[in-house]
Design a protein around this motif. Structure first.
Motif, PDB file in Angstrom:
ATOM      1  N   LEU A  70       1.657  -5.462   2.761  1.00 22.98           N
ATOM      2  CA  LEU A  70       2.428  -4.854   1.675  1.00 22.98           C
ATOM      3  C   LEU A  70       1.538  -4.267   0.585  1.00 22.98           C
ATOM      4  O   LEU A  70       2.044  -3.758  -0.419  1.00 22.98           O
ATOM      5  N   GLY A  71       0.228  -4.369   0.772  1.00 18.01           N
ATOM      6  CA  GLY A  71      -0.692  -3.872  -0.244  1.00 18.01           C
ATOM      7  C   GLY A  71      -0.490  -2.401  -0.537  1.00 18.01           C
ATOM      8  O   GLY A  71      -0.550  -1.962  -1.697  1.00 18.01           O
ATOM      9  N   ASN A  72      -0.243  -1.614   0.513  1.00 14.11           N
ATOM     10  CA  ASN A  72      -0.037  -0.175   0.315  1.00 14.11           C
ATOM     11  C   ASN A  72       1.193   0.095  -0.539  1.00 14.11           C
ATOM     12  O   ASN A  72       1.216   1.035  -1.338  1.00 14.11           O
ATOM     13  N   LEU A  73       2.213  -0.731  -0.367  1.00 15.81           N
ATOM     14  CA  LEU A  73       3.418  -0.608  -1.180  1.00 15.81           C
ATOM     15  C   LEU A  73       3.086  -0.867  -2.649  1.00 15.81           C
ATOM     16  O   LEU A  73       3.526  -0.144  -3.542  1.00 15.81           O
ATOM     17  N   GLY A  74       2.281  -1.909  -2.882  1.00 14.45           N
ATOM     18  CA  GLY A  74       1.871  -2.243  -4.247  1.00 14.45           C
ATOM     19  C   GLY A  74       1.051  -1.140  -4.885  1.00 14.45           C
ATOM     20  O   GLY A  74       1.224  -0.816  -6.066  1.00 14.45           O
ATOM     21  N   VAL A  75       0.147  -0.539  -4.100  1.00 14.88           N
ATOM     22  CA  VAL A  75      -0.695   0.554  -4.601  1.00 14.88           C
ATOM     23  C   VAL A  75       0.160   1.735  -5.038  1.00 14.88           C
ATOM     24  O   VAL A  75      -0.043   2.308  -6.112  1.00 14.88           O
ATOM     25  N   ILE A  76       1.138   2.109  -4.205  1.00 14.12           N
ATOM     26  CA  ILE A  76       1.999   3.244  -4.528  1.00 14.12           C
ATOM     27  C   ILE A  76       2.794   2.969  -5.802  1.00 14.12           C
ATOM     28  O   ILE A  76       2.927   3.842  -6.672  1.00 14.12           O
ATOM     29  N   ILE A  77       3.300   1.748  -5.926  1.00  9.26           N
ATOM     30  CA  ILE A  77       4.073   1.388  -7.122  1.00  9.26           C
ATOM     31  C   ILE A  77       3.207   1.505  -8.370  1.00  9.26           C
ATOM     32  O   ILE A  77       3.648   2.028  -9.405  1.00  9.26           O
ATOM     33  N   PHE A  82       3.406   1.883  10.684  1.00 11.64           N
ATOM     34  CA  PHE A  82       4.462   2.337   9.778  1.00 11.64           C
ATOM     35  C   PHE A  82       4.391   1.680   8.404  1.00 11.64           C
ATOM     36  O   PHE A  82       5.261   1.884   7.565  1.00 11.64           O
ATOM     37  N   LEU A  83       3.349   0.878   8.188  1.00 10.05           N
ATOM     38  CA  LEU A  83       3.114   0.280   6.882  1.00 10.05           C
ATOM     39  C   LEU A  83       1.897   0.892   6.194  1.00 10.05           C
ATOM     40  O   LEU A  83       1.468   0.425   5.145  1.00 10.05           O
ATOM     41  N   ASN A  84       1.329   1.942   6.803  1.00  2.18           N
ATOM     42  CA  ASN A  84       0.174   2.608   6.215  1.00  2.18           C
ATOM     43  C   ASN A  84       0.546   3.289   4.909  1.00  2.18           C
ATOM     44  O   ASN A  84       1.718   3.563   4.634  1.00  2.18           O
ATOM     45  N   ARG A  85      -0.474   3.612   4.122  1.00  2.00           N
ATOM     46  CA  ARG A  85      -0.230   4.237   2.825  1.00  2.00           C
ATOM     47  C   ARG A  85       0.314   5.661   2.958  1.00  2.00           C
ATOM     48  O   ARG A  85       0.866   6.216   2.013  1.00  2.00           O
ATOM     49  N   ASN A  86       0.138   6.264   4.135  1.00  2.00           N
ATOM     50  CA  ASN A  86       0.686   7.619   4.330  1.00  2.00           C
ATOM     51  C   ASN A  86       2.004   7.593   5.102  1.00  2.00           C
ATOM     52  O   ASN A  86       2.440   8.613   5.632  1.00  2.00           O
ATOM     53  N   SER A  87       2.643   6.434   5.140  1.00  2.00           N
ATOM     54  CA  SER A  87       3.941   6.299   5.796  1.00  2.00           C
ATOM     55  C   SER A  87       5.055   6.760   4.862  1.00  2.00           C
ATOM     56  O   SER A  87       5.151   6.302   3.712  1.00  2.00           O
ATOM     57  N   ILE A  88       5.902   7.629   5.346  1.00  2.00           N
ATOM     58  CA  ILE A  88       7.024   8.114   4.549  1.00  2.00           C
ATOM     59  C   ILE A  88       7.986   6.978   4.211  1.00  2.00           C
ATOM     60  O   ILE A  88       8.603   6.956   3.142  1.00  2.00           O
ATOM     61  N   PHE A  89       8.066   5.981   5.095  1.00  2.36           N
ATOM     62  CA  PHE A  89       8.961   4.843   4.854  1.00  2.36           C
ATOM     63  C   PHE A  89       8.466   3.987   3.683  1.00  2.36           C
ATOM     64  O   PHE A  89       9.253   3.549   2.843  1.00  2.36           O
ATOM     65  N   VAL A  90       7.153   3.748   3.639  1.00  4.61           N
ATOM     66  CA  VAL A  90       6.569   2.957   2.551  1.00  4.61           C
ATOM     67  C   VAL A  90       6.735   3.689   1.226  1.00  4.61           C
ATOM     68  O   VAL A  90       7.030   3.075   0.194  1.00  4.61           O
ATOM     69  N   LEU A  91       6.559   5.003   1.245  1.00  2.00           N
ATOM     70  CA  LEU A  91       6.733   5.800   0.026  1.00  2.00           C
ATOM     71  C   LEU A  91       8.163   5.688  -0.489  1.00  2.00           C
ATOM     72  O   LEU A  91       8.384   5.472  -1.691  1.00  2.00           O
ATOM     73  N   ILE A  92       9.139   5.804   0.395  1.00  2.00           N
ATOM     74  CA  ILE A  92      10.548   5.715  -0.001  1.00  2.00           C
ATOM     75  C   ILE A  92      10.863   4.334  -0.566  1.00  2.00           C
ATOM     76  O   ILE A  92      11.566   4.205  -1.581  1.00  2.00           O
ATOM     77  N   ILE A  93      10.335   3.291   0.078  1.00  2.00           N
ATOM     78  CA  ILE A  93      10.573   1.915  -0.401  1.00  2.00           C
ATOM     79  C   ILE A  93       9.978   1.728  -1.793  1.00  2.00           C
ATOM     80  O   ILE A  93      10.612   1.137  -2.674  1.00  2.00           O
ATOM     81  N   ALA A  94       8.767   2.231  -1.999  1.00  2.00           N
ATOM     82  CA  ALA A  94       8.103   2.101  -3.302  1.00  2.00           C
ATOM     83  C   ALA A  94       8.910   2.804  -4.397  1.00  2.00           C
ATOM     84  O   ALA A  94       9.117   2.242  -5.485  1.00  2.00           O
ATOM     85  N   ILE A  95       9.375   4.002  -4.108  1.00  2.00           N
ATOM     86  CA  ILE A  95      10.178   4.750  -5.088  1.00  2.00           C
ATOM     87  C   ILE A  95      11.481   4.008  -5.383  1.00  2.00           C
ATOM     88  O   ILE A  95      11.892   3.880  -6.543  1.00  2.00           O
ATOM     89  N   GLY A  96      12.124   3.492  -4.325  1.00  2.00           N
ATOM     90  CA  GLY A  96      13.376   2.765  -4.496  1.00  2.00           C
ATOM     91  C   GLY A  96      13.199   1.519  -5.350  1.00  2.00           C
ATOM     92  O   GLY A  96      14.002   1.253  -6.261  1.00  2.00           O
ATOM     93  N   ILE A  97      12.148   0.743  -5.078  1.00  2.00           N
ATOM     94  CA  ILE A  97      11.882  -0.476  -5.854  1.00  2.00           C
ATOM     95  C   ILE A  97      11.583  -0.128  -7.309  1.00  2.00           C
ATOM     96  O   ILE A  97      12.077  -0.790  -8.231  1.00  2.00           O
ATOM     97  N   PHE A  98      10.790   0.910  -7.518  1.00  2.00           N
ATOM     98  CA  PHE A  98      10.449   1.332  -8.877  1.00  2.00           C
ATOM     99  C   PHE A  98      11.706   1.714  -9.665  1.00  2.00           C
ATOM    100  O   PHE A  98      11.888   1.308 -10.816  1.00  2.00           O
ATOM    101  N   LEU A  99      12.589   2.459  -9.033  1.00  2.00           N
ATOM    102  CA  LEU A  99      13.826   2.866  -9.694  1.00  2.00           C
ATOM    103  C   LEU A  99      14.741   1.672  -9.976  1.00  2.00           C
ATOM    104  O   LEU A  99      15.445   1.633 -10.993  1.00  2.00           O
ATOM    105  N   LEU A 100      14.714   0.691  -9.077  1.00  2.49           N
ATOM    106  CA  LEU A 100      15.519  -0.524  -9.296  1.00  2.49           C
ATOM    107  C   LEU A 100      15.050  -1.279 -10.539  1.00  2.49           C
ATOM    108  O   LEU A 100      15.861  -1.771 -11.328  1.00  2.49           O
TER     109      LEU A 100
END
Length: 356
Positions: free
Chosen positions: A50-57, A234-252
């Motif tokens: 989940l580190g990539n998710l944290g980095v994007i956030i 699909f958990l890489n930092r260039n994954s479109i899914f991880v990017l969407i999850i990060a944006i969604g969590i940030f907005l929440l």
């Protein structure tokens, strides 16, 4: 100058993001892609990337706040001083106590210039992008909302959509990725984007896609072992899914009403130091392999519990170390930073005058 009151919901998100980063490092540096005989262990160690998710956030937060702020040279100087402090400290501690033969090597020079030599990839990419923020902000403030939206779509398509579905890393570099995260965060701030049903649906679908696809890859890796190294694809930092999850969590978290909690805000101030301590290139192998020895638990039914407890312990200890550093060295940094800033500004001014 009185410090601005920080929104504790965003500071809490910073803390959670760092916990995700530490947890992923437990798997990356502690387990070294080891495969367990238990499917459930392999599944969790995959999802825990989940580190990539944290980095994007973190970068979304940076874009959100920096889009409306001025460039501060002093901020870069203070950051550099803190990075150098930990870089040199852990270099000497690790070489003196664990690898004396490497005491006087090229790594010593790198430790004095950690950002230039990319000792911490995140810091090097962050600083590289931050120095361009005056020009990035000027660009973003002078284009229409529609043009801004097209810029985000173009960057996202090239750097995330294509790599996710074709494996072609056309723009797989930290600076371009950070630019994309930054402009998305800025867009959210400038146009007051809120979480809605469409974004929530995309968030849920992305989470399910990551879980399902990762599980499928793991399942078939039993018959085709070569697939195991692609389990986190699909958990890489260039994954479109991880990017969407990060944006969604940030907005929440942005949806949470503004509130202030002194404890959350105080701990949040140590986040940067926590990263510099636990992911120091000289120290991290010692932490994960010699102190906690996480790889010994790869086939244990308690692996998930071990990873979670290790993450919390590293977070707490690193936070305490950073609190101690701030207590004794922040006053020194506050005096040195303005002096260095003045010297740099004067030097640039003189060069500019000579070039006129």
């Amino acid at each position: 100058m009185k410090e601005k009151t920080r929104n504790s919901s965003i500071e809490l998100l910073r803390i959670i993001s760092m916990l995700m980063i530490i947890l992923s490092h437990c798997c990356i540096h502690g387990l070294d892609s080891l495969s367990s005989k238990y499917f459930i262990n392999n599944f969790f160690t995959t999802v825990f990337f989940l580190g990539n998710l944290g980095v994007i956030i973190f970068m979304l937060i940076t874009g959100y706040y920096t889009i409306e702020s001025k460039f501060k040279l002093k901020k870069i100087i203070k950051l550099e001083l803190e990075v150098v402090f930990y870089s040199i400290l852990f270099y000497f501690l690790c070489t003196l106590f664990f690898e004396k033969s490497k005491l006087f090597s090229f790594e010593l020079i790198k430790s004095f210039f950690p950002i230039i030599f990319k000792k911490y990839w995140f810091i090097s990419a962050y600083v590289s992008m931050y120095i361009f923020t005056p020009y990035i902000n000027k660009l973003l403030h002078n284009i229409s909302k529609n043009e801004y939206k097209k810029l985000i779509i173009l960057c996202t398509f090239v750097a995330f959509f294509i790599p996710t579905f074709t494996t072609a890393d056309i723009f797989f570099n930290e600076l371009f990725q950070f630019f994309t995260f930054y402009i998305i965060g800025g867009y959210i701030r400038m146009y007051n984007i809120k979480i809605n049903k469409k974004i929530t649906k995309a968030l849920i679908i992305s989470i399910l896609m990551i879980l399902i696809l990762s599980a499928i890859i793991l399942f078939f890796s039993k018959s085709y072992p070569i697939l195991y190294k692609y389990r986190t694809y699909f958990l890489n930092r260039n994954s479109i899914f991880v990017l969407i999850i990060a944006i969604g969590i940030f907005l929440l978290f942005l949806k949470i009403p503004f509130f202030t909690n002194k404890i959350i805000n105080y701990i949040s101030k140590t986040i940067f130091g926590i990263y510099l301590i636990h992911d120091n290139p000289n120290f991290r192998n010692i932490i994960f392999k010699k102190i906690f020895r996480i790889n010994k638990f790869i086939d244990s039914s308690f692996l998930v519990l071990v990873l979670l407890i290790t993450t919390i312990i590293i977070f707490i200890l690193s936070s305490l170390i950073e609190i101690t550093r701030k207590k004794f060295f922040d006053k020194i940094n506050d005096k040195i930073s303005p002096y260095i800033e003045t010297k740099i500004i004067n030097f640039i001014s003189e060069k500019y005058k000579k070039g006129e």
